[in-house]
Design a protein around this motif. Structure first.
Motif, PDB file in Angstrom:
ATOM      1  N   ILE A 322      -7.972  -6.721  -0.661  1.00 55.50           N
ATOM      2  CA  ILE A 322      -7.550  -5.880   0.458  1.00 55.50           C
ATOM      3  C   ILE A 322      -6.832  -4.656  -0.094  1.00 55.50           C
ATOM      4  CG2 ILE A 322      -7.373  -7.824   2.064  1.00 55.50           C
ATOM      5  CD1 ILE A 322      -4.375  -7.837   1.647  1.00 55.50           C
ATOM      6  N   VAL A 323      -6.688  -3.645   0.757  1.00 54.84           N
ATOM      7  CA  VAL A 323      -6.108  -2.366   0.344  1.00 54.84           C
ATOM      8  C   VAL A 323      -4.598  -2.388   0.569  1.00 54.84           C
ATOM      9  CG1 VAL A 323      -6.085   0.127   0.737  1.00 54.84           C
ATOM     10  CG2 VAL A 323      -8.236  -1.150   0.898  1.00 54.84           C
ATOM     11  N   TYR A 324      -3.853  -1.875  -0.414  1.00 55.86           N
ATOM     12  CA  TYR A 324      -2.395  -1.701  -0.266  1.00 55.86           C
ATOM     13  C   TYR A 324      -2.106  -0.209  -0.386  1.00 55.86           C
ATOM     14  CZ  TYR A 324       2.642  -2.254  -0.908  1.00 55.86           C
ATOM     15  OH  TYR A 324       4.002  -2.178  -0.754  1.00 55.86           O
ATOM     16  N   ARG A 325      -1.473   0.355   0.621  1.00 57.97           N
ATOM     17  CA  ARG A 325      -1.127   1.774   0.594  1.00 57.97           C
ATOM     18  C   ARG A 325       0.316   1.959   1.055  1.00 57.97           C
ATOM     19  NH1 ARG A 325      -4.543   5.153   4.380  1.00 57.97           N
ATOM     20  NH2 ARG A 325      -3.126   6.739   3.546  1.00 57.97           N
ATOM     21  N   SER A 326       0.994   2.921   0.454  1.00 55.00           N
ATOM     22  CA  SER A 326       2.312   3.331   0.953  1.00 55.00           C
ATOM     23  C   SER A 326       2.353   4.846   0.955  1.00 55.00           C
ATOM     24  CB  SER A 326       3.433   2.765   0.071  1.00 55.00           C
ATOM     25  OG  SER A 326       3.313   3.228  -1.250  1.00 55.00           O
ATOM     26  N   ARG A 327       2.749   5.412   2.062  1.00 55.62           N
ATOM     27  CA  ARG A 327       2.782   6.855   2.216  1.00 55.62           C
ATOM     28  C   ARG A 327       4.010   7.432   1.521  1.00 55.62           C
ATOM     29  NH1 ARG A 327       1.179   7.404   8.623  1.00 55.62           N
ATOM     30  NH2 ARG A 327      -1.020   6.790   8.400  1.00 55.62           N
ATOM     31  N   GLU A 328       3.807   8.569   0.875  1.00 60.97           N
ATOM     32  CA  GLU A 328       4.906   9.255   0.202  1.00 60.97           C
ATOM     33  C   GLU A 328       5.919   9.746   1.234  1.00 60.97           C
ATOM     34  OE1 GLU A 328       5.474   9.826  -3.090  1.00 60.97           O
ATOM     35  OE2 GLU A 328       3.734   8.616  -3.663  1.00 60.97           O
ATOM     36  N   ARG A 353      -0.073 -12.071   2.817  1.00 60.39           N
ATOM     37  CA  ARG A 353      -0.429 -13.487   2.926  1.00 60.39           C
ATOM     38  C   ARG A 353      -1.364 -13.736   4.106  1.00 60.39           C
ATOM     39  NH1 ARG A 353       4.473 -15.399   3.048  1.00 60.39           N
ATOM     40  NH2 ARG A 353       4.517 -15.645   0.780  1.00 60.39           N
ATOM     41  N   TYR A 354      -1.152 -13.012   5.238  1.00 59.19           N
ATOM     42  CA  TYR A 354      -1.918 -13.279   6.453  1.00 59.19           C
ATOM     43  C   TYR A 354      -3.013 -12.247   6.705  1.00 59.19           C
ATOM     44  CZ  TYR A 354       1.421 -16.924   7.605  1.00 59.19           C
ATOM     45  OH  TYR A 354       2.183 -18.067   7.589  1.00 59.19           O
ATOM     46  N   THR A 355      -3.355 -11.459   5.694  1.00 62.11           N
ATOM     47  CA  THR A 355      -4.436 -10.480   5.832  1.00 62.11           C
ATOM     48  C   THR A 355      -5.574 -10.859   4.900  1.00 62.11           C
ATOM     49  OG1 THR A 355      -2.862  -8.730   6.389  1.00 62.11           O
ATOM     50  CG2 THR A 355      -5.052  -8.046   5.656  1.00 62.11           C
ATOM     51  N   GLU A 356      -6.769 -11.043   5.471  1.00 63.00           N
ATOM     52  CA  GLU A 356      -7.934 -11.430   4.683  1.00 63.00           C
ATOM     53  C   GLU A 356      -8.905 -10.271   4.487  1.00 63.00           C
ATOM     54  OE1 GLU A 356      -8.106 -14.182   3.114  1.00 63.00           O
ATOM     55  OE2 GLU A 356      -6.293 -15.036   4.028  1.00 63.00           O
ATOM     56  N   GLN A 357      -8.871  -9.294   5.372  1.00 61.67           N
ATOM     57  CA  GLN A 357      -9.716  -8.119   5.209  1.00 61.67           C
ATOM     58  C   GLN A 357      -8.985  -6.915   5.805  1.00 61.67           C
ATOM     59  OE1 GLN A 357     -13.363  -8.813   7.306  1.00 61.67           O
ATOM     60  NE2 GLN A 357     -12.389  -9.141   9.289  1.00 61.67           N
ATOM     61  N   GLY A 358      -9.367  -5.724   5.310  1.00 58.47           N
ATOM     62  CA  GLY A 358      -8.631  -4.542   5.736  1.00 58.47           C
ATOM     63  C   GLY A 358      -7.559  -4.219   4.734  1.00 58.47           C
ATOM     64  N   GLY A 359      -6.302  -4.198   5.172  1.00 59.36           N
ATOM     65  CA  GLY A 359      -5.248  -3.883   4.227  1.00 59.36           C
ATOM     66  C   GLY A 359      -3.865  -3.864   4.827  1.00 59.36           C
ATOM     67  N   VAL A 360      -2.930  -3.382   4.006  1.00 59.89           N
ATOM     68  CA  VAL A 360      -1.518  -3.304   4.361  1.00 59.89           C
ATOM     69  C   VAL A 360      -1.052  -1.879   4.107  1.00 59.89           C
ATOM     70  CG1 VAL A 360       0.809  -4.123   3.830  1.00 59.89           C
ATOM     71  CG2 VAL A 360      -1.111  -5.733   3.810  1.00 59.89           C
ATOM     72  N   LEU A 361      -0.303  -1.329   5.062  1.00 67.33           N
ATOM     73  CA  LEU A 361       0.220   0.031   4.950  1.00 67.33           C
ATOM     74  C   LEU A 361       1.728  -0.001   5.142  1.00 67.33           C
ATOM     75  CD1 LEU A 361      -0.045   3.166   4.882  1.00 67.33           C
ATOM     76  CD2 LEU A 361      -0.360   3.056   7.370  1.00 67.33           C
ATOM     77  N   VAL A 362       2.462   0.652   4.215  1.00 70.68           N
ATOM     78  CA  VAL A 362       3.907   0.812   4.346  1.00 70.68           C
ATOM     79  C   VAL A 362       4.173   2.300   4.550  1.00 70.68           C
ATOM     80  CG1 VAL A 362       6.158   0.452   3.289  1.00 70.68           C
ATOM     81  CG2 VAL A 362       4.297  -1.156   2.836  1.00 70.68           C
ATOM     82  N   ALA A 363       4.848   2.643   5.630  1.00 68.34           N
ATOM     83  CA  ALA A 363       5.060   4.053   5.957  1.00 68.34           C
ATOM     84  C   ALA A 363       6.440   4.241   6.563  1.00 68.34           C
ATOM     85  CB  ALA A 363       3.989   4.541   6.936  1.00 68.34           C
ATOM     86  N   CYS A 364       6.921   5.496   6.519  1.00 66.22           N
ATOM     87  CA  CYS A 364       8.219   5.864   7.100  1.00 66.22           C
ATOM     88  C   CYS A 364       8.003   7.022   8.062  1.00 66.22           C
ATOM     89  CB  CYS A 364       9.206   6.286   6.025  1.00 66.22           C
ATOM     90  SG  CYS A 364       9.490   5.048   4.762  1.00 66.22           S
TER      91      CYS A 364
END
Length: 600
Positions: A322-328, A353-364
């Protein structure tokens, strides 16, 4: 719910009787005074005997009724006896009504016209007064009023004067009006009695439900306390061998090994690290429960923290495909960077842990005077009914088999507890099947303002210590491991398993540093040992406490000592940094000492 119309008739009658009996006492003195006044005003030579006899009868009846009412009110009127008392009450009111009506026979036609008017006015007033006092028992008023009217009417009929006949007709009309009012009063009394019973039953039901709720609450508290005690005891007992294992693995890593041995050592250290992280999670939760988390507020930029979490957790996302992204971001906030890092680490780990497809994004993003740190995922989502439950300890979705690879179910409970300690909200928005977003709101700050010491440089390469260390621990394996590890760091290590042995060793060779386990034998503590040594060798004797306890009370006690506190299993790098800080006179973060080092 009990309605007036549904109240058992005998039970209703008991309350009607008690209500009517309570009205009698207030009329005794007015009745006596009225009877004496009428005798004084209306008596003459022709009716003196009749008036005195009438007044005596009225006073005796009223006194008897008052005494009888007082006696009945002092006892418990049972529903079985209510009918008999009602019949007795009807007979007494028939006698009382006839006695009042006989005033017409004693006075009418034997006194002046004004006296006749007074007699009729008194009888009308008595009828009106009896309507209000006898209204709770409608039949009693009917008996009293009808008897008084019949006796009065018979006298008026015998007087042979059309004017008195007209007065008789007026008396009938007046009595009919009183009957209507008495019926309304009786209905109002029955409704009031029914409502009173309804309120009593509601209060009793509420009392019973409150007792049940309190009992359930006590049971839940006892269960929670038992759970906390079990976890604390199990955690402490597990931490001892795992702590010693880490020390031995560190010593072994400094030995000359073959390639296969290094591979085996790496696997052993990875297994040790997994066990330590589980225990650390329990410790973090116990600290929150104990209330020993005190945020150290400072201004810091968010981007370095986000980079650190990405470097640590992105490999887990990559391993799942899956994709992990965090915005600057150039934003800065005012909060505790260690606590914020732990909150985000738990949120991001949970999202992966609960993501099987797609991804996770951390943003502010900014919202007014706050910065919202958001963790988005495209995972399974959370049903609305579960939005509160997911923040409970040990609650997990889709892990009925309790697979340890999915964690302990404490991540969100810890995140919420830490957010509460920071005084900031942690919000959840989720759509089942589409994903979730967790939002942590923090006070925004100017990016150029950084608190002193916030960007403290990491220590350089490890240096060798040149000092004597006194280790106090009642576990032989821990003492052995500490001797070997501290020896590898250039220390001379003395090890004791009791306060008395530690004092003897210290007198023989004054230590430069004391490292003591918190819980010692015979219910004694490392805090006592350090206090005893400082009393003998000076208050500036450097010291560290190490504990495997996670019980909230023990955590509070250990923290109250003021001695820097580390928690088993202690990473060798964490112990090294703590020793360096104490020897250089620097303070450790007392609420989450070594947290970042332990998680690094």
């Amino acid at each position: 719910m009990v309605k007036a119309s549904r109240l058992p008739e005998d039970r209703m009658l008991v309350e009607q009787l008690r209500l009517q009996l309570g009205n009698i006492g207030a009329s005794v003195i007015p009745t006596i005074l009225l009877a004496l006044l009428l005798v004084w005003v209306l008596s003459n030579e022709s009716n003196a005997l009749a008036m005195r006899a009438w007044a005596g009868i009225i006073i005796l009846i009223k006194l008897y009724l008052a005494r009888d009412a007082r006696r009945l009110l002092a006892t418990e009127i049972s529903p079985a006896s209510a009918r008999g008392l009602l019949m007795r009450k009807l007979v007494l009111n028939l006698i009382d009504g006839a006695a009042w009506g006989s005033l017409a026979w004693a006075a009418l036609g034997t006194t002046t016209m004004a006296g006749n008017v007074l007699v009729l006015a008194v009888l009308a007033g008595v009828a009106g007064s009896s309507m209000s006092s006898l209204a709770p028992i409608f039949p009693a008023f009917i008996v009293f009023g009808a008897t008084e009217l019949i006796v009065l009417g018979s006298k008026l009929w015998t007087m042979g004067d059309p004017a008195y006949d007209a007065l008789g007709v007026a008396a009938i009309i007046y009595s009919a009006a009183l009957v209507g009012q008495a019926r309304n009063g009786s209905r109002a009394a029955r409704r009031a009695i029914g409502l009173r019973f309804e309120n009593h039953e509601l209060i009793e039901r509420l009392r019973i439900e409150t007792e049940h709720a309190q009992a359930a609450h006590r049971t839940a508290e006892d269960a929670n306390l038992a759970k906390s005690r079990f976890l604390a005891a199990a955690s402490h007992d597990l931490r001892q061998p795992i702590h010693a294992q880490g020390l031995f693995l560190e010593v072994l890593a400094r030995s000359k090994l073959s390639a296969d041995q290094y591979d085996a050592l790496a696997n052993a250290r990875a297994t040790w690290q997994a066990s330590a992280e589980m225990l650390d999670t329990l410790l973090d939760f116990s600290r929150i429960e104990a209330g020993v988390v005190e945020p150290q507020m400072q201004v810091f930029p968010l981007q370095p923290l986000l980079n650190k979490i990405e470097n640590e957790l992105a490999p887990q996302a990559d391993a799942k495909g899956i994709v992990y992204r965090s915005r600057e971001t150039h934003a800065a906030v005012r909060s505790d960077p260690a606590l914020v890092a732990l909150i985000l680490r738990n949120l991001v780990s949970n999202a992966i842990r609960y993501t099987e497809q797609g991804g996770v994004l951390v943003a502010c993003r900014a919202r007014g005077e706050q910065m919202l740190i958001e963790v988005w995922d495209t995972g399974i989502g959370i049903e609305p009914a579960q939005h509160q439950a997911v923040f409970r300890e040990f609650h997990q979705l889709g892990n009925a088999e309790r697979d340890r690879r999915k964690g302990l179910g404490l991540g969100l409970a810890i995140a919420q507890g830490l957010a509460r300690a920071l005084g900031q909200p942690l919000a959840l928005v989720s759509t089942p099947g589409r994903g979730s977003v967790f939002r942590l709101a923090l006070p925004a700050a100017r990016a150029g303002v950084v608190a002193e010491g916030a960007a403290e440089a990491m220590p350089g390469p490890a240096r060798m210590f040149d000092l004597r260390v006194l280790v106090i621990d009642d576990d032989e394996s821990v003492r052995t491991g500490m001797r070997q590890l501290l020896g590898a760091w250039g220390c001379v290590c003395d090890a004791a398993d009791s306060i008395e042995e530690a004092q003897a060793l210290a007198r023989a060779h004054r230590p430069g540093l004391v490292i003591s386990d918190y819980r010692l034998r015979e219910l004694r503590t490392g805090a006592e040992a350090i206090a005893a040594l400082r009393a003998e060798f000076g208050a500036d004797l450097p010291a560290l406490l190490i504990t495997g306890d996670t019980a909230p009370q023990r955590l509070r006690e250990a923290r109250a000592t003021g001695v820097p506190l580390l928690h088993k299993p202690v990473l060798p790098s964490q112990l090294y940094r703590a020793m360096s800080a104490v020897l250089m006179g620097r303070e450790l973060d007392s609420s989450f000492a070594g947290l970042e080092m332990r998680r690094a």
